[in-house]
Design an enzyme around this catalytic site. Structure first.
Site, short mmCIF file in Angstrom:
data_model
loop_
_atom_site.label_atom_id
_atom_site.label_comp_id
_atom_site.label_asym_id
_atom_site.label_seq_id
_atom_site.Cartn_x
_atom_site.Cartn_y
_atom_site.Cartn_z
N ILE A 10 -0.68 3.65 -2.34
CA ILE A 10 0.77 3.45 -2.40
C ILE A 10 1.10 2.07 -1.84
O ILE A 10 0.79 1.78 -0.68
CB ILE A 10 1.52 4.53 -1.59
CG1 ILE A 10 1.30 5.91 -2.21
CG2 ILE A 10 3.00 4.20 -1.50
CD1 ILE A 10 2.00 6.14 -3.52
N SER A 11 1.72 1.24 -2.66
CA SER A 11 2.05 -0.11 -2.21
C SER A 11 3.49 -0.24 -1.75
O SER A 11 3.85 -1.20 -1.06
CB SER A 11 1.82 -1.09 -3.36
OG SER A 11 2.73 -0.82 -4.42
N GLY A 12 4.33 0.69 -2.16
CA GLY A 12 5.75 0.58 -1.90
C GLY A 12 6.52 0.11 -3.12
O GLY A 12 7.75 0.04 -3.10
N GLY A 13 5.79 -0.20 -4.19
CA GLY A 13 6.42 -0.65 -5.41
C GLY A 13 6.59 0.46 -6.43
O GLY A 13 6.19 1.61 -6.21
N VAL A 14 7.14 0.09 -7.59
CA VAL A 14 7.46 1.09 -8.60
C VAL A 14 6.21 1.65 -9.27
O VAL A 14 6.15 2.85 -9.60
CB VAL A 14 8.44 0.49 -9.65
CG1 VAL A 14 7.80 -0.66 -10.41
CG2 VAL A 14 8.94 1.55 -10.61
N SER A 16 2.96 2.22 -8.29
CA SER A 16 2.20 3.25 -7.59
C SER A 16 3.03 4.52 -7.41
O SER A 16 2.49 5.63 -7.45
CB SER A 16 1.70 2.74 -6.24
OG SER A 16 2.76 2.31 -5.42
N CYS A 97 -10.08 -8.46 -2.81
CA CYS A 97 -9.34 -7.43 -2.09
C CYS A 97 -9.50 -6.06 -2.75
O CYS A 97 -9.68 -5.05 -2.08
CB CYS A 97 -7.87 -7.81 -2.01
SG CYS A 97 -6.85 -6.61 -1.12
N GLY A 121 -2.11 2.33 -9.11
CA GLY A 121 -1.09 2.02 -10.11
C GLY A 121 -1.43 0.83 -10.97
O GLY A 121 -0.53 0.22 -11.57
N CYS A 193 -0.16 -11.92 -1.46
CA CYS A 193 0.55 -11.21 -0.40
C CYS A 193 0.54 -11.94 0.94
O CYS A 193 1.47 -11.80 1.74
CB CYS A 193 0.00 -9.80 -0.25
SG CYS A 193 -1.72 -9.72 0.34
#
Length: 352
Positions: A10-14, A16, A97, A121, A193
């Protein structure tokens, strides 16, 4: 896979978030993992509850944990980024990464949680064949991210789901609204990032005190071998760069060679960027057995590159020579060359 326990990055974006909701709809038990990489802290291999909520719909309420791999990220991805630029090469930190941080973190956490499989995602597909799993492009050519995943092994692919591989970005946006995803309207970031404002030169200068003084006033060498001017320091230039050279010419000039040991950059016209061969090392073959004989393929030398027919000649198990049917522009040491057959990723390596 329609049952079992999936651990999803989970990245915090739409992307994922939608991937998580799709797995829930398939009947899987889904747990989220947010890997922290930019804290000023050592690694913490204890899974801590995360406050991240992916959806306002209770049907998609899943537990999310945090794993802190900040020290590993600094010691591998960021350290490699600095080292490569100091060696006159242009690295791709996202591929490293994915291999050394994201998948290691996901697979480690899956073992701790007893999950059966991991998921992300990414816009890519892992397809099972009689020869094992294969990495394939996502069906949306504008979002396909298979290029960034060339380092993954077959064993890692065998344990990975890509729920978005059969979808386009507009379809994902629509699903986000249907799933009441909190990040549905969140804009995508195109930045690396850990590089503020995508300014890698400022990052190198701030993270390596004294660098600018050490490398400033190096020579710019033109096509005749003459000194055409002086530059701000070789690490601040990449192959194919045109802007910021600070010299005048009757034709556009591009960086075509970097000499870190002499703090020199070489420039020439656009034709000087054309190359029909390259050598690559650190090969990983996920789509075919490690080749022993030359073979035909399609290749990209950067993410947004156009695939070009080529002949791949194994030099040893870890290196290949690539001969392109038509010359490629701005072949850049440190970037990845990735080989495709139709939409299947055969493998890849780092350009010398």
């Amino acid at each position: 896979m329609t049952s079992g326990h999936a651990l999803l990055g989970i990245s915090g974006g739409v992307d994922s978030a939608v991937a998580a909701c799709l797995l829930v709809d398939k009947g899987l038990q889904v747990t989220g993992l947010n890997i922290r990489i930019l804290d000023n802290a050592q690694d913490n291999l204890t899974l801590e509850p995360s406050p991240i909520v992916i959806s306002d719909d209770p049907a998609y309420s899943i537990p999310v944990y945090t794993l802190n791999l900040s020290a590993s990220f600094r010691d591998t991805v960021i350290a490699n980024f600095r080292e490569e630029y100091l060696a006159g090469r242009t690295p791709n930190p996202c591929t490293l990464c994915n291999k050394e941080i994201k998948w290691k973190g996901l697979l480690l956490s899956a073992r701790m949680l007893g999950a059966d499989i991991v998921a992300t995602g990414h816009y890519a597909r892992s397809i099972c064949t009689e020869n094992g799993p294969e990495l394939h492009k996502g069906i949306d050519p504008s979002k396909d991210q298979s290029y960034f995943l060339w380092m993954l092994s077959r064993e890692e692919l065998d344990q990975t789901l890509f729920p978005l591989g059969e979808l386009t970005k507009p379809e994902v946006r629509e699903l986000a609204r249907r799933f009441s995803v909190r990040a549905a309207a969140k804009k995508e970031s195109q930045e690396i990032c850990f590089i503020p404002h995508n300014d890698y030169r400022a990052f190198l200068s701030s993270s390596l005190p004294g660098l600018e003084k050490q490398v400033c006033n190096g020579e710019i060498i033109d096509a005749r071998g003459k000194v055409a001017g002086h530059h701000k320091g070789y690490p601040f230039y990449t192959i194919g760069q045109r802007r910021g050279l600070g010299i005048s010419s009757s034709e556009p000039l591009y960086v075509n060679r970097i000499e870190p040991e002499r703090n020199r950059i070489h420039v020439g016209g656009k034709d000087s960027l054309a190359r029909d061969t390259l050598t690559a090392h650190s090969m990983n073959w996920s789509g075919i057995p490690a080749p022993r004989e030359p073979f035909r393929s399609l290749a990209r030398i950067r993410y947004r590159d156009t695939e070009t027919p080529c002949r791949v000649i194994p030099l040893d198990r870890n290196r290949v020579e690539v001969v392109f049917d038509t010359p490629k522009q701005a072949v850049t040491a440190g970037q990845a060359v990735v080989f495709f057959r139709d939409d299947t990723v055969l493998g890849g390596g780092i350009i010398v």
